[in-house]
Design a protein around this motif. Structure first.
Motif, PDB file in Angstrom:
ATOM      1  N   SER A 139       0.842  -1.196   0.000  1.00  0.00           N
ATOM      2  CA  SER A 139       0.000   0.000   0.000  1.00  0.00           C
ATOM      3  C   SER A 139       0.884   1.254   0.000  1.00  0.00           C
ATOM      4  N   GLU A 153      -4.564  -4.071   7.381  1.00  0.00           N
ATOM      5  CA  GLU A 153      -3.410  -3.197   7.211  1.00  0.00           C
ATOM      6  C   GLU A 153      -3.159  -2.458   8.518  1.00  0.00           C
ATOM      7  N   TRP A 207      -1.094   0.996   9.878  1.00  0.00           N
ATOM      8  CA  TRP A 207      -0.366   2.216   9.516  1.00  0.00           C
ATOM      9  C   TRP A 207       0.396   2.696  10.745  1.00  0.00           C
ATOM     10  N   VAL A 249       3.456   1.455   6.158  1.00  0.00           N
ATOM     11  CA  VAL A 249       2.203   0.738   5.938  1.00  0.00           C
ATOM     12  C   VAL A 249       2.545  -0.758   5.855  1.00  0.00           C
ATOM     13  N   GLN A 250       2.072  -1.524   6.832  1.00  0.00           N
ATOM     14  CA  GLN A 250       2.370  -2.959   6.897  1.00  0.00           C
ATOM     15  C   GLN A 250       1.099  -3.762   6.602  1.00  0.00           C
ATOM     16  N   SER A 251       1.227  -4.762   5.735  1.00  0.00           N
ATOM     17  CA  SER A 251       0.117  -5.651   5.420  1.00  0.00           C
ATOM     18  C   SER A 251       0.101  -6.810   6.412  1.00  0.00           C
TER      19      SER A 251
END
Length: 359
Positions: free
Chosen positions: A35, A50, A52, A81-83
């Motif tokens: 993202s 997700e 943030w 931003v980490q999935s």
């Protein structure tokens, strides 16, 4: 009025809140488009799965949860931003040496998930690249503990060891390795040829063993059949001998009973009137019949001097019979009737009892 203007401005800014610049993980190993970093528009909507990471004045502030969030302009900024979804990473092909000094080319697929967005953002510079390098080094280490044959037989054990080793090192990065699967294993051409020869030899060995076992089973079956046949034949022969012996015994008994009956009838006939004459006639007939069969049974013949005097032969035979009868009668008289008197005749072997019967 002022509130309406602010809301319209915020909604306009939301349409352009996301930048088109991608965040790249692992440029050295594999590029993955995550993202894009959003702009601080006061009102932010975080998608599901997700996380943030927000910094305030360059320092970590908090992690935005999915849904509606509010930030202070200028002071707050979305840094990472980490999935939180499961991520699939292709581990590039690499060379490794097994325990028996065979060089292998091996690659795999790594499945991982981010559990702690803070550690994944600040614990390592490039999480994906770090995990990929860790998987490659761990694979080389694990392959060095196994021989070539065990590498093919114990792939599941090798995969589980890989996951355990990666998780021990990636806990500080906030990453959890879920699975590791080996895709392909390439061996040198010569080793491959030797493996094929080994497989062919093993198949020939199995075929030979199976053939020998079949031959052995066939021989055992034939021997068992012969054994059973001999047992049955011996039992049949035994039954035949038993039946034959029983038949012969019955025949001997029948002959003995017939002979006893004949002797009893003969003795009864001799006690009657003119019994001696009948006995003399029978002896004469047997004498003539015996002389007629002498030449048929043997070439050597012994004849008496008076073969033509049949009367003397009959008289001699009757004298023998009379002496036997006399002995038997005397024994019977002594046991039964002491009053019985014997009258001896001159030149005869006959005797008579009190009843006047002559023997």
């Amino acid at each position: 009025m002022l509130r309406t203007v602010v809301c319209r401005a915020g909604s306009g800014l939301l349409k352009h809140s996301r930048q088109t610049v991608p965040v790249v993980w692992g440029t050295r190993a594999q590029q993955r488009w995550a993202s894009s970093l959003p702009m601080n528009t006061v009102i932010l909507f975080v998608p599901q799965q997700e996380a943030w990471v927000v910094e305030r004045m360059g320092r970590f502030h908090r992690i935005l949860e999915p849904g509606l969030n509010f930030l202070i302009p200028i002071l707050d900024r979305v840094k990472y931003v980490q999935s939180l979804k499961e991520i699939v990473i292709d581990v590039p092909e690499q060379s490794a040496v097994s325990l028996d000094n065979v060089t292998l080319q091996i690659d795999g697929v790594l499945y991982l998930r981010i559990l702690d967005p803070f550690k994944a953002s600040y614990g390592v510079e490039d999480p994906e690249y770090a995990v990929t390098q860790l998987a490659q080094t761990t694979m080389r280490s694990e392959l060095g503990k196994l021989t070539l044959d065990k590498v093919f037989r114990e792939r599941e054990s090798l995969n589980s060891n890989m996951v355990h080793s990666i998780n021990q090192a990636s806990d500080d990065w906030g990453i959890r390795c879920l699975r590791y699967e080996i895709k392909d294993i390439h061996v040198p051409p010569r080793v491959k040829e030797s493996m094929q020869m080994q497989v062919e030899a093993e198949r020939k060995k199995r075929a030979t063993v199976l053939e020998s076992e079949g031959t052995r089973e066939a021989a055992i079956n034939v021997a068992e059949g012969r054994k059973q046949a001999q047992i049955l034949a011996s039992e049949g022969e035994k039954a035949e001998q038993i039946n034959k012996a029983a038949g012969e015994a019955n025949a001997v008994l029948a002959k003995a009973e017939a002979k006893a009956k004949a002797i009893r009838v003969l003795s009864e006939s001799l006690t009657r009137q003119n019994g001696n004459a009948a006995a003399s006639l029978t002896v004469a007939e047997q004498y003539v019949s015996a002389f007629s069969n002498l030449a048929k049974e043997s070439n050597t013949i012994l004849l008496p001097t008076n073969t033509g005097d049949i009367g003397s032969m009959v008289t001699q035979a009757m004298a023998i019979y009379g002496s036997l009868a006399k002995t038997q009668a005397s024994s019977i008289t002594e046991k039964t009737t002491p009053e019985t008197t014997e009258v001896l005749l001159d030149g005869d072997s006959a005797y008579e009892n009190e009843s006047g019967h002559k023997f």
